[in-house]
Design an enzyme around this catalytic site. Sequence first.
Site, PDB file in Angstrom:
ATOM      1  CB  SER A 146      -0.963  -0.036   1.186  1.00 30.08           C
ATOM      2  OG  SER A 146      -1.898   1.001   1.106  1.00 30.08           O
ATOM      3  CG  ASP A 307      -2.698  -0.706  -2.840  1.00 31.05           C
ATOM      4  OD1 ASP A 307      -2.607   0.437  -2.360  1.00 31.05           O
ATOM      5  OD2 ASP A 307      -3.337  -1.622  -2.290  1.00 31.05           O
TER       6      ASP A 307
END
Length: 570
Positions: A146, A307
């Site tokens: 992330s 992401d």
Amino acid sequence: MNWNEEYRRWNEFDALDEALRDQLNAMQGQDEAMEDAFYKNLEFGTGGMRGKLGPGTNRMNIYTVRRAAEGLAYYLENKGNEWLQKGVAVAYDSRYMSQQFAVEVARVLGRHDIPTYVFSSLRPTPELSFAVRHLRAAAGIVITASHNPPEYNGFKVYNEDGGQMPPAQANEVIHYVNQIENELMIPVIDQSSLEAKKLLTWIDDEVDEAYLEQLKTIQLHSLASGKLAEDLSIVFSPLHGTATHLVEKGLQQIGFEHVHVLAEQAKPDPEFSTVASPNPEEHQAFEMAIAKGKEVNADILLATDPDADRLGVAVPTEAGEYTVLTGNQTGALMLDYILSQQQLPDNAIMIKTIVTSEFGRIIAEHYNIDTLDTLTGFKFIGEKIRQFEQSGDHQFMFGYEESYGYLVKDFARDKDAVQAAVLAAEMAAYWKAQGKTLLEALEQLYERHGYFLEGLQSMKMEGKAGAEKIEHIMNDFRTNPLTEAGGLQVIAVEDYSTSTRQYVHDDSTEQIDLPQANVLKFILEDDCWFCLRPSGTEPKIKFYYGVKSGERHMSEARLQSVKASVKERI
């Protein structure tokens, strides 16, 4: 084994990956670093695992990835041959080792005759969620960390519904992962053999096109495809991640022509070299977008994390500057827009997390819509969507969390920054037609419902010592709870580790109908609260705050006072 024994096991493994061998040799004499790399197995939790890259049982590397994939293979084998044949969809982001880890997953699953469907290049996390459903796969995996720093990577697991595995399913996978004694000895198949046996299939445009077709359903108002869409000026940054193609195409589909993609941040870069942190929650991530916004007189700035499951939004002020909205503010604007632009079913429901502002609940009540709270983590929102779909009890309208995660339509089952970017642009076009900026639309909501303000503080505590400090803080707040904060009395204490709510005035206790988690929430008078939660993905403990009053200055004062009380206690 203790960390010394684990280190020796790795060091004496003759077939150790050469790059990891070099890194291991470079650690000689650094006992603290070596202990942290080997003192435990990298935890495979309910959302998968995330950690620093490097050698060691407590690091992300090909061997810990193989261990996680092997555990998933055992889980699928236990469900039967039909599940094995469905296969596993795999996506990855722009981080170091991401593509290699994706292939390692296929190499492990292939040994179990489980086909994998791997994207041929990087893709957003929400597209993986969609791909699992589109391909009718048994599970999905995303290789991503992330918005963590460049030295991190991770492994997220999705179930057959395209949602992150909820605790019951995840615990089964964890059980199998924990049974694997030696991650160094997990057998794999080479890539060319996998491809020849059709156990590795590369996927690409077909899934993109199917996702983009579903993305058209986000549009709620015809203004988005008319002149206002043509006139709206948008600046977009994918922060060196995966969102460029889908966000550009999604905006073009409904008529947005003036989309200025930041070229400097559009190129995938595992170092995230133009930002201190690739996190749209951090205002510094918008510095380049703000400069571009001033240059082109943009109506809205959009930024996605690497992401592409989180979206940050910045909007112009009267003074000609840009202000970055919080996740709670963006969520409130989206919720109000969604509920105001369509005929609502009688069983409509909105879902948020327990650390997300109560502003959303009040907005939903205004439209006679129910609100459901879940624990922190979008896997719980995805789980509820599936339950509603099966039971027919409720119709999902919107789900969000304060950490910049939103889901508009349930063709994905995880937070989706691509959907959110398209909706945010349409929302900006709509309010521009009313002669308002998004900031003015937000002020209108505050005037109608009250000034809900929120805050978040994080304390980073790395390594074994850091984990012990976090545990100590949680234990201390449990055993010696505050009775007031910022001059506001504590009404109740919610301890999610025992799923109980204890009221202060009469010491009575009631059950909370949510899964157990290491979270404490203090309910204060006048609809105020604060919450403590160790992060499940980073070495941090997070402190969340929420206050409300009828006037902005009073809410600002309350927020600062509550924060100061908690900080003083820590």
